[in-house]
Design an enzyme around this catalytic site. Structure first.
Site, PDB file in Angstrom:
ATOM      1  N   ASP A 170       0.818  -1.218   0.000  1.00  0.00           N
ATOM      2  CA  ASP A 170       0.000   0.000   0.000  1.00  0.00           C
ATOM      3  C   ASP A 170       0.850   1.265   0.000  1.00  0.00           C
ATOM      4  O   ASP A 170       2.066   1.215   0.202  1.00  0.00           O
ATOM      5  CB  ASP A 170      -0.961  -0.007   1.205  1.00  0.00           C
ATOM      6  N   ASN A 223      -7.522  -2.365  14.381  1.00  0.00           N
ATOM      7  CA  ASN A 223      -8.908  -2.709  14.008  1.00  0.00           C
ATOM      8  C   ASN A 223      -8.980  -3.949  13.116  1.00  0.00           C
ATOM      9  O   ASN A 223     -10.038  -4.264  12.577  1.00  0.00           O
ATOM     10  CB  ASN A 223      -9.577  -1.526  13.297  1.00  0.00           C
ATOM     11  N   HIS A 269      -7.286  -4.451  10.252  1.00  0.00           N
ATOM     12  CA  HIS A 269      -7.039  -4.286   8.810  1.00  0.00           C
ATOM     13  C   HIS A 269      -5.744  -4.967   8.400  1.00  0.00           C
ATOM     14  O   HIS A 269      -4.821  -5.129   9.210  1.00  0.00           O
ATOM     15  CB  HIS A 269      -7.090  -2.807   8.381  1.00  0.00           C
ATOM     16  N   GLU A 301      -9.776  -1.972   5.125  1.00  0.00           N
ATOM     17  CA  GLU A 301     -10.386  -1.590   6.397  1.00  0.00           C
ATOM     18  C   GLU A 301     -11.629  -2.436   6.682  1.00  0.00           C
ATOM     19  O   GLU A 301     -12.285  -2.920   5.757  1.00  0.00           O
ATOM     20  CB  GLU A 301     -10.782  -0.105   6.342  1.00  0.00           C
TER      21      GLU A 301
HETATM   22  C1  F6R Z   1       1.301  -1.115   6.131  1.00  0.00           C
HETATM   23  C2  F6R Z   1       0.138  -1.962   6.322  1.00  0.00           C
HETATM   24  C3  F6R Z   1      -0.696  -1.867   7.546  1.00  0.00           C
HETATM   25  C4  F6R Z   1       0.115  -2.071   8.826  1.00  0.00           C
HETATM   26  C5  F6R Z   1      -0.782  -1.941  10.049  1.00  0.00           C
HETATM   27  C6  F6R Z   1      -0.001  -2.049  11.341  1.00  0.00           C
HETATM   28  O1  F6R Z   1       1.928  -1.393   4.911  1.00  0.00           O
HETATM   29  O2  F6R Z   1      -0.143  -2.719   5.464  1.00  0.00           O
HETATM   30  O3  F6R Z   1      -1.698  -2.851   7.485  1.00  0.00           O
HETATM   31  O4  F6R Z   1       0.721  -3.332   8.807  1.00  0.00           O
HETATM   32  O5  F6R Z   1      -1.445  -0.706  10.028  1.00  0.00           O
HETATM   33  O6  F6R Z   1       0.831  -0.947  11.480  1.00  0.00           O
HETATM   34  P1  F6R Z   1       1.952  -0.913  12.611  1.00  0.00           P
HETATM   35  O7  F6R Z   1       2.908  -1.998  12.282  1.00  0.00           O
HETATM   36  O8  F6R Z   1       2.580   0.447  12.493  1.00  0.00           O
HETATM   37  O9  F6R Z   1       1.260  -1.147  13.895  1.00  0.00           O
END
Ligand code: F6R
Length: 242
Positions: A67, A136, A138, A143
């Site tokens: 992403d 959450n 995701h 989402e």
């Molecule tokens: C980022 C991504 C997101 C993160 C998730 C957790 O490329 O795909 O799904 O893996 O938001 O973020 P952190 O690791 O910062 O808690």
């Protein structure tokens, strides 16, 4: 589904690095599916260390990221392109032309999404996909909601995600409101999935692995459908696991 609980996130990251290293050594021209955020930082640091001290060779490796924020250029220090370069690509012998992150400033974002799915197909899919989890549930920026998308698409970030990611920005106001993300098909089609979660903030999402339910209100539950997925967590994230 394999669940591995480690005392610390350092131990967990070393185990994740073992799995990624095994793929690279078996198939030197493999395709790595990569995530950003704080979760995989230890994994990337360990891969850099193994490149520098154990000759782990990235010369033929290709990578495709999940992403990117819409509106941030690759040289913005919170863009995911910048994250990948600074945590991994600049420190290993990968050909940067073989590393792919969506372009969040493309003039035609829909065309960028279609081109990104095609890029994934042209690469021949992903050998191993690294995933973090939002508090959450995701994955990528898919989402929670009533439906999920199969294709790479534009996602409007939930308030929970904006709040969770505000720590990387000067304020929550600066967090981009939209992102390009791979959809569930490209993620779920990887030969192997590794899902990392560290810290108490992820415990509720990990508790969704206490049953066999698969539901779009917690996208990470879909990995229960994958035949070769490993959940790699520290004790804090595993606190609510039965
Ligand atoms: C980022 C991504 C997101 C993160 C998730 C957790 O490329 O795909 O799904 O893996 O938001 O973020 P952190 O690791 O910062 O808690």
């Amino acid at each position: 589904m394999d669940i591995k609980v480690f005392r610390t996130c350092e131990e967990a990251s070393a185990y994740a690095a073992d799995l990624v290293e095994a793929v690279i050594r078996k198939r030197p021209d493999c395709v790595l599916g990569l995530a950003t955020g704080s979760t995989p930082e230890g994994l990337y640091a360990e891969l850099v260390r193994r490149h520098q001290t154990d000759s782990l060779d990235f010369s033929q490796v290709k990578s495709i990221n999940l992403d990117e924020y819409i509106g941030l250029t690759g040289d913005h220090n919170q863009s995911y392109r910048y994250f990948m370069d600074s945590h991994l690509m600049n420190h290993v012998n990968i050909d940067r032309a073989n590393t792919f992150v969506p372009n969040g400033t493309a003039v035609d974002l829909e065309a960028e999404c279609r081109a990104y799915d095609q890029k994934w197909l042209d690469l021949g899919g992903t050998d191993i996909q690294v995933l973090g989890i939002g508090p959450n549930g995701h994955i990528g920026f898919n989402e929670p909601g009533e439906i999920l998308h199969a294709d790479t698409h534009i996602e409007v970030l939930t308030q929970e995600t904006i709040d969770a990611n505000a720590r990387f920005f000067a304020s929550a106001d600066e967090v981009p409101r939209r992102a390009i993300t791979m959809g569930m098909r490209d993620i779920m089609s990887a030969q192997q999935l590794i899902v990392l979660a560290f810290g108490a903030g992820k415990a509720e999402a990990i508790a969704r692995f206490n049953d066999d339910q698969v539901t779009p209100d917690c996208p990470v539950t879909f990995i229960k459908l994958h035949p070769n997925a490993t959940l790699i967590v520290d004790e804090a994230a595993a606190a609510l696991l039965k």
